[in-house]
Design a protein around this motif. Structure first.
Motif, PDB file in Angstrom:
ATOM      1  N   SER A 194       0.800  -1.219   0.000  1.00  0.00           N
ATOM      2  CA  SER A 194       0.000   0.000   0.000  1.00  0.00           C
ATOM      3  C   SER A 194       0.837   1.276   0.000  1.00  0.00           C
ATOM      4  CB  SER A 194      -0.939   0.000   1.201  1.00  0.00           C
ATOM      5  OG  SER A 194      -1.705   1.182   1.241  1.00  0.00           O
ATOM      6  N   GLY A 195       1.841   1.347   0.881  1.00  0.00           N
ATOM      7  CA  GLY A 195       2.669   2.544   0.965  1.00  0.00           C
ATOM      8  C   GLY A 195       3.405   2.821  -0.324  1.00  0.00           C
ATOM      9  N   LYS A 196       4.002   1.789  -0.895  1.00  0.00           N
ATOM     10  CA  LYS A 196       4.728   1.936  -2.162  1.00  0.00           C
ATOM     11  C   LYS A 196       3.772   2.331  -3.277  1.00  0.00           C
ATOM     12  CE  LYS A 196       7.677  -0.569  -5.443  1.00  0.00           C
ATOM     13  NZ  LYS A 196       8.572   0.593  -5.656  1.00  0.00           N
ATOM     14  N   TYR A 197       2.574   1.731  -3.260  1.00  0.00           N
ATOM     15  CA  TYR A 197       1.604   2.052  -4.308  1.00  0.00           C
ATOM     16  C   TYR A 197       1.235   3.537  -4.289  1.00  0.00           C
ATOM     17  CZ  TYR A 197      -2.412   2.161  -7.338  1.00  0.00           C
ATOM     18  OH  TYR A 197      -3.261   2.501  -8.365  1.00  0.00           O
ATOM     19  N   LYS A 198       1.011   4.072  -3.103  1.00  0.00           N
ATOM     20  CA  LYS A 198       0.656   5.484  -2.980  1.00  0.00           C
ATOM     21  C   LYS A 198       1.743   6.376  -3.559  1.00  0.00           C
ATOM     22  CE  LYS A 198      -2.394   5.104   1.046  1.00  0.00           C
ATOM     23  NZ  LYS A 198      -2.607   5.496   2.457  1.00  0.00           N
ATOM     24  N   GLU A 199       2.988   6.036  -3.272  1.00  0.00           N
ATOM     25  CA  GLU A 199       4.104   6.831  -3.787  1.00  0.00           C
ATOM     26  C   GLU A 199       4.175   6.761  -5.312  1.00  0.00           C
ATOM     27  OE1 GLU A 199       7.822   5.910  -1.911  1.00  0.00           O
ATOM     28  OE2 GLU A 199       6.912   5.810   0.083  1.00  0.00           O
ATOM     29  N   GLU A 200       4.050   5.552  -5.845  1.00  0.00           N
ATOM     30  CA  GLU A 200       4.117   5.376  -7.292  1.00  0.00           C
ATOM     31  C   GLU A 200       2.949   6.074  -7.991  1.00  0.00           C
ATOM     32  OE1 GLU A 200       6.490   4.107  -9.004  1.00  0.00           O
ATOM     33  OE2 GLU A 200       7.682   3.004  -7.537  1.00  0.00           O
ATOM     34  N   ALA A 201       1.752   5.942  -7.419  1.00  0.00           N
ATOM     35  CA  ALA A 201       0.568   6.572  -8.014  1.00  0.00           C
ATOM     36  C   ALA A 201       0.677   8.088  -7.950  1.00  0.00           C
ATOM     37  CB  ALA A 201      -0.689   6.094  -7.292  1.00  0.00           C
ATOM     38  N   TYR A 202       1.154   8.589  -6.837  1.00  0.00           N
ATOM     39  CA  TYR A 202       1.327  10.036  -6.674  1.00  0.00           C
ATOM     40  C   TYR A 202       2.305  10.568  -7.716  1.00  0.00           C
ATOM     41  CZ  TYR A 202       2.120  14.566  -4.431  1.00  0.00           C
ATOM     42  OH  TYR A 202       2.213  15.916  -4.178  1.00  0.00           O
ATOM     43  N   THR A 203       3.375   9.824  -7.945  1.00  0.00           N
ATOM     44  CA  THR A 203       4.371  10.230  -8.935  1.00  0.00           C
ATOM     45  C   THR A 203       3.769  10.290 -10.336  1.00  0.00           C
ATOM     46  OG1 THR A 203       6.156   9.257  -7.625  1.00  0.00           O
ATOM     47  CG2 THR A 203       6.619   9.665  -9.932  1.00  0.00           C
ATOM     48  N   VAL A 204       2.947   9.311 -10.675  1.00  0.00           N
ATOM     49  CA  VAL A 204       2.292   9.295 -11.989  1.00  0.00           C
ATOM     50  C   VAL A 204       1.371  10.507 -12.148  1.00  0.00           C
ATOM     51  CG1 VAL A 204       0.570   8.097 -13.406  1.00  0.00           C
ATOM     52  CG2 VAL A 204       2.414   6.811 -12.321  1.00  0.00           C
ATOM     53  N   LEU A 205       0.597  10.785 -11.112  1.00  0.00           N
ATOM     54  CA  LEU A 205      -0.376  11.883 -11.172  1.00  0.00           C
ATOM     55  C   LEU A 205       0.277  13.265 -11.187  1.00  0.00           C
ATOM     56  CD1 LEU A 205      -2.951  10.392  -8.673  1.00  0.00           C
ATOM     57  CD2 LEU A 205      -3.386  10.856 -11.086  1.00  0.00           C
ATOM     58  N   MET A 260       7.322  17.246 -11.316  1.00  0.00           N
ATOM     59  CA  MET A 260       8.567  16.720 -10.794  1.00  0.00           C
ATOM     60  C   MET A 260       9.779  17.446 -11.367  1.00  0.00           C
ATOM     61  SD  MET A 260       7.468  14.434  -8.752  1.00  0.00           S
ATOM     62  CE  MET A 260       5.932  13.559  -8.479  1.00  0.00           C
ATOM     63  N   LEU A 261      10.829  17.501 -10.584  1.00  0.00           N
ATOM     64  CA  LEU A 261      12.074  18.113 -11.027  1.00  0.00           C
ATOM     65  C   LEU A 261      12.768  17.188 -12.013  1.00  0.00           C
ATOM     66  CD1 LEU A 261      13.478  19.379  -7.605  1.00  0.00           C
ATOM     67  CD2 LEU A 261      12.335  20.742  -9.364  1.00  0.00           C
ATOM     68  N   THR A 262      13.155  17.704 -13.160  1.00  0.00           N
ATOM     69  CA  THR A 262      13.833  16.888 -14.168  1.00  0.00           C
ATOM     70  C   THR A 262      15.319  17.210 -14.256  1.00  0.00           C
ATOM     71  OG1 THR A 262      13.205  18.515 -15.864  1.00  0.00           O
ATOM     72  CG2 THR A 262      11.754  16.618 -15.564  1.00  0.00           C
ATOM     73  N   PHE A 287      16.682  14.619  -3.719  1.00  0.00           N
ATOM     74  CA  PHE A 287      16.454  13.911  -2.458  1.00  0.00           C
ATOM     75  C   PHE A 287      15.352  14.599  -1.659  1.00  0.00           C
ATOM     76  CE2 PHE A 287      17.428  13.166   2.075  1.00  0.00           C
ATOM     77  CZ  PHE A 287      17.294  11.782   2.085  1.00  0.00           C
ATOM     78  N   GLU A 288      15.387  15.939  -1.648  1.00  0.00           N
ATOM     79  CA  GLU A 288      14.350  16.699  -0.954  1.00  0.00           C
ATOM     80  C   GLU A 288      12.987  16.428  -1.590  1.00  0.00           C
ATOM     81  OE1 GLU A 288      15.284  20.833  -0.899  1.00  0.00           O
ATOM     82  OE2 GLU A 288      17.192  20.553   0.135  1.00  0.00           O
ATOM     83  N   GLU A 289      12.970  16.361  -2.916  1.00  0.00           N
ATOM     84  CA  GLU A 289      11.715  16.102  -3.624  1.00  0.00           C
ATOM     85  C   GLU A 289      11.190  14.709  -3.297  1.00  0.00           C
ATOM     86  OE1 GLU A 289      11.673  15.328  -7.916  1.00  0.00           O
ATOM     87  OE2 GLU A 289      10.144  16.883  -8.064  1.00  0.00           O
ATOM     88  N   MET A 290      12.091  13.740  -3.217  1.00  0.00           N
ATOM     89  CA  MET A 290      11.698  12.375  -2.894  1.00  0.00           C
ATOM     90  C   MET A 290      11.021  12.312  -1.526  1.00  0.00           C
ATOM     91  SD  MET A 290      14.072   8.946  -2.626  1.00  0.00           S
ATOM     92  CE  MET A 290      14.858   9.548  -1.115  1.00  0.00           C
ATOM     93  N   MET A 299      -2.269  -0.850 -14.415  1.00  0.00           N
ATOM     94  CA  MET A 299      -1.693  -2.188 -14.454  1.00  0.00           C
ATOM     95  C   MET A 299      -0.178  -2.133 -14.216  1.00  0.00           C
ATOM     96  SD  MET A 299      -2.106  -5.109 -17.421  1.00  0.00           S
ATOM     97  CE  MET A 299      -3.803  -5.557 -17.022  1.00  0.00           C
ATOM     98  N   ALA A 300       0.471  -1.140 -14.821  1.00  0.00           N
ATOM     99  CA  ALA A 300       1.922  -0.986 -14.640  1.00  0.00           C
ATOM    100  C   ALA A 300       2.257  -0.699 -13.175  1.00  0.00           C
ATOM    101  CB  ALA A 300       2.437   0.137 -15.534  1.00  0.00           C
ATOM    102  N   LEU A 301       1.429   0.102 -12.515  1.00  0.00           N
ATOM    103  CA  LEU A 301       1.637   0.411 -11.103  1.00  0.00           C
ATOM    104  C   LEU A 301       1.518  -0.842 -10.245  1.00  0.00           C
ATOM    105  CD1 LEU A 301      -0.332   3.754 -10.588  1.00  0.00           C
ATOM    106  CD2 LEU A 301       2.131   3.425 -10.436  1.00  0.00           C
ATOM    107  N   ILE A 302       0.522  -1.645 -10.543  1.00  0.00           N
ATOM    108  CA  ILE A 302       0.290  -2.880  -9.788  1.00  0.00           C
ATOM    109  C   ILE A 302       1.532  -3.774  -9.825  1.00  0.00           C
ATOM    110  CG2 ILE A 302      -0.949  -5.088  -9.896  1.00  0.00           C
ATOM    111  CD1 ILE A 302      -2.485  -2.834  -8.518  1.00  0.00           C
TER     112      ILE A 302
END
Length: 231
Positions: free
Chosen positions: A34-45, A50-52, A60-63, A93-96
């Motif tokens: 669950s925790g990892k999913y939230k982070e990955e989903a948040y990143t997608v959204l 995000m800083l490129t 690191f601060e952004e992470m 599906m990719a997030l899962i």
């Protein structure tokens, strides 16, 4: 013998199956991280934000900010169900697949492991089969109606996939998934071979249901494979 509190806890758990079906999903399929999913989903959204091009310190601060913000997001499945944070099917599906708790080739729960074994036996050894659960408040589950799916690979290349929706509601007759798996709440004990329920577990019944569900999913995989080859 088990004490009264233990027995009450078990009964309350079984009552939960009939009320929501969510316990069936969890017990039969396991859940994502669950925790990892939230982070990955948040990143997608929030990808556009995000800083490129930044220093390692800034990244690191952004992470750290993402980790904190992600845990505050998706506080309930209602937020996802209302599509306030919509993610399409393919990205869901990719997030899962990034957030599985176990090995997709070695499901750890009795139901999913038995189903995996049956489906794998229906295909030649040259194919690799993988199982993915979407349970745990994911977009694939809440928005797209998929509780789990199987993927078939050959030499590392995806050849087919089949999605499934598992329910303990007797009134559910349709699904967005390729296969709808109905688990009668009155039969729950027959699927459970845990120590506390060993006298109610019905292996013959369980094996028959696994064959039934496994055959449906195998056929869905075959149809997916045929459709992909025809393109």
């Amino acid at each position: 013998m088990y004490n009264a509190d233990r027995m009450n806890m078990i009964q309350n758990s079984r009552d939960g199956y009939e009320k929501t079906g969510s316990n069936i999903e969890q017990a039969f399929l396991g859940s994502i991280k669950s925790g990892k999913y939230k982070e990955e989903a948040y990143t997608v959204l929030h990808k556009s934000e995000m800083l490129t091009d930044a220093t390692p310190e800034k990244k690191f601060e952004e992470m750290l900010k993402i980790k904190e913000a992600a845990q505050k997001s998706f506080t309930s499945t209602l937020e996802i169900a209302e599509r306030k944070n919509y993610i399409n099917f393919q990205n869901s599906m990719a997030l899962i697949e990034k957030c599985q708790s176990g090995d997709p080739e070695k499901p750890s729960h009795l139901f999913s492991a038995a189903l995996y074994k049956y489906i794998k036996s229906r295909f030649d050894d040259e194919y690799t089969l993988k199982f993915f659960t979407a349970v745990g408040g994911s977009h694939l589950d809440v928005v797209h109606g998929i509780d789990f799916y199987f993927k078939l690979y050959s030499n590392g290349e995806e050849m087919a996939y089949a999605t499934a929706d598992i329910t303990g509601r007797k009134t559910k007759e349709s699904t967005k998934a390729n296969v709808l798996i109905n688990i009668d709440p009155e039969d729950i004990d027959k699927y459970d071979n845990s120590e506390v329920n060993k006298n109610n577990f019905d292996k013959a019944f369980f094996d028959k249901k696994i064959e039934e569900f496994g055959e449906e999913i195998s056929q869905a995989l075959l149809q997916s494979y045929i459709s992909k080859q025809a393109k």
